[in-house]
Enzyme design. Sequence first.
Site, mmCIF file in Angstrom:
data_model
loop_
_atom_site.group_PDB
_atom_site.id
_atom_site.type_symbol
_atom_site.label_atom_id
_atom_site.label_comp_id
_atom_site.label_asym_id
_atom_site.label_seq_id
_atom_site.Cartn_x
_atom_site.Cartn_y
_atom_site.Cartn_z
ATOM 1 N N HIS A 271 0.830 -1.205 0.000
ATOM 2 C CA HIS A 271 0.000 0.000 0.000
ATOM 3 C C HIS A 271 0.865 1.256 0.000
ATOM 4 C CE1 HIS A 271 0.926 0.458 4.223
ATOM 5 N NE2 HIS A 271 0.339 -0.681 4.543
ATOM 6 N N CYS B 268 -13.088 -8.782 21.928
ATOM 7 C CA CYS B 268 -12.103 -8.422 20.916
ATOM 8 C C CYS B 268 -12.728 -7.479 19.887
ATOM 9 C CB CYS B 268 -11.610 -9.692 20.216
ATOM 10 S SG CYS B 268 -10.500 -9.354 18.858
HETATM 11 ZN ZN ZN Z 1 -9.883 -11.425 18.036
#
Ligand code: ZN
Length: 560
Positions: free
Chosen positions: A40, A172
């Site tokens: 990128h 998470c």
């Molecule tokens: Zn995770």
Amino acid sequence: MGIDGPWVIIDDSFRTRGLRIEMNRTYITTPIYYVNAAPHLGHAHTTVMADILKRYRCMLGYDVFLSTGTDEHGQKNQEAAAKSGLSTDEYLTGQSDAFRRAFDLLGVDYDFFVRTTRPFHKTQVQFIESRLKETMAPDGEPLIIQKLYSGLYCSGCEQFKRDADLTDDGFCLEHPNLRAEQTEENNYFLRMEPYRADLVTYVEKNADFVQPEQYRQELLVMLSQPLEDLCISRPKARLSLGVELPFDPEFVTYVWIDALVNYLTNVNWPDPSYETRWAGVEHLIGKDILKTHGVFWPIILMAANVPLPRRISVHAHWLGAGGQKMSKSLGNVVDPFEVIETYGASALRWFLARNMRVTSDSQISVDLIRATYNTELANQLGNLLQRLLKFSAARFDGCLPASDLDPKDNEHLKAIRQLVCNAYSANNLPSEANGFEPVELASIPKMAEDLLHAIGLMNEYVTREAPWTLIKEPANASRVQSIVYANLDGLRMVLEGLWPIMPDIANRGLAMLGQAPLELTGSPRTTLAGGRHEFIAGRLVGGARIGVIETLFPRIETIA
Ligand SMILES: [Zn+2]
């Protein structure tokens, strides 16, 4: 001491430790890049800056080795390979090739492209780890210890998470359905705290170790607190894609030692031939990896009894349109390959060189690149060169004008030459005072600006003196010839000066002026053919036949 001076030995403890030094030999590194996604803009930026710095220094007579490459170990790469449906080896090779092609497309003249999966690298990672394992830290205790690591672990990511990577409820961020579990894992750690005081002293003593100063101060802040032990392993049961620890086959190396040691293995460490390159090594990094390069790496080197890098040069980042972080959802991601497709690699290199900053983030967008391309490159540089060449071909029978200069035009040409020389001498004349670093990363935008200023002066001059009007009076013939010659010769010097930033465009422009291309030579290609480049007025051959006049920057309109 000139740049061609003899071997010099500087005894400066961790810095050079008796390394053999050649004043004009330097070594620039880029970080190595994870192959779990496509290259990128960030990858393109650091690598192009390294290439510009290399070419810029080669113009000044330095011998510069440039390394870049791919980091092919670790969890993310292992997961991406698994998802790809290819064998791990096929996946890594394909991805690494994509980075190599990207840098080729960007015109980067790297001398070594490392893949951390290469056998020599892996062997030397194990060699340094064995050395570290046998080492006692300055406090008399073992340097590498094994202990339980406990933390919050996401089974989706298969990683320990920091609080910042979790929601307030402990879920998470990447796996909103998974709550991170308190987990314990046995791992090996490198104790860093025993080296902190020495590193602080070193950073304080060597004002140019981290550039610019702002980041040296940030580093000193990082070093003002006790350092946590650095985890250097992962159990094989959890991660197989990595270098096995030489002292425990149940574990592979976790990231940093493996990745950072490429800087040494690229120049054949521990073979003594690494020394002359290593003595002049400069790591180019983005500000996000200052800690790994400014804390972890010097401590690993101190512990392994290897001299510290000469310099760490840090740059800031790019923001998308509106000054916001680039993201797919905002639609402000600049894909370097789309830019190259439309505007060419030179235009992207120019934009990056002209607008990058080392201490603050800069904005980039396709609109900004188009505007810069049209106003600075097409209107100012391309148009002036083409107009003067076409005029010369029409008026002087297909040839360049003769080289006799009117005093006024001679003064103008001298001023242009001075600007080009300034672009090359802001901080860059080799001397004992600045040691190895003839040009700094931070001075690249200034170089671009000085050259653009010279182009602007020539445009103003030609508009004011108007040779196209003067020519109507036969008595003005010699003045017209002088004006055209002075500005074409000025453009020749500007094109030479632009070569580090836009090597392809510079050489195409020089070819139209009947000049030989500027090229790197040697094996590896670490020097400028012909040696140090001098900017000398009057090198354009008066009366030489003009070849095909091409348009260097075809005008690109906004696509509706
Ligand atoms: Zn995770």
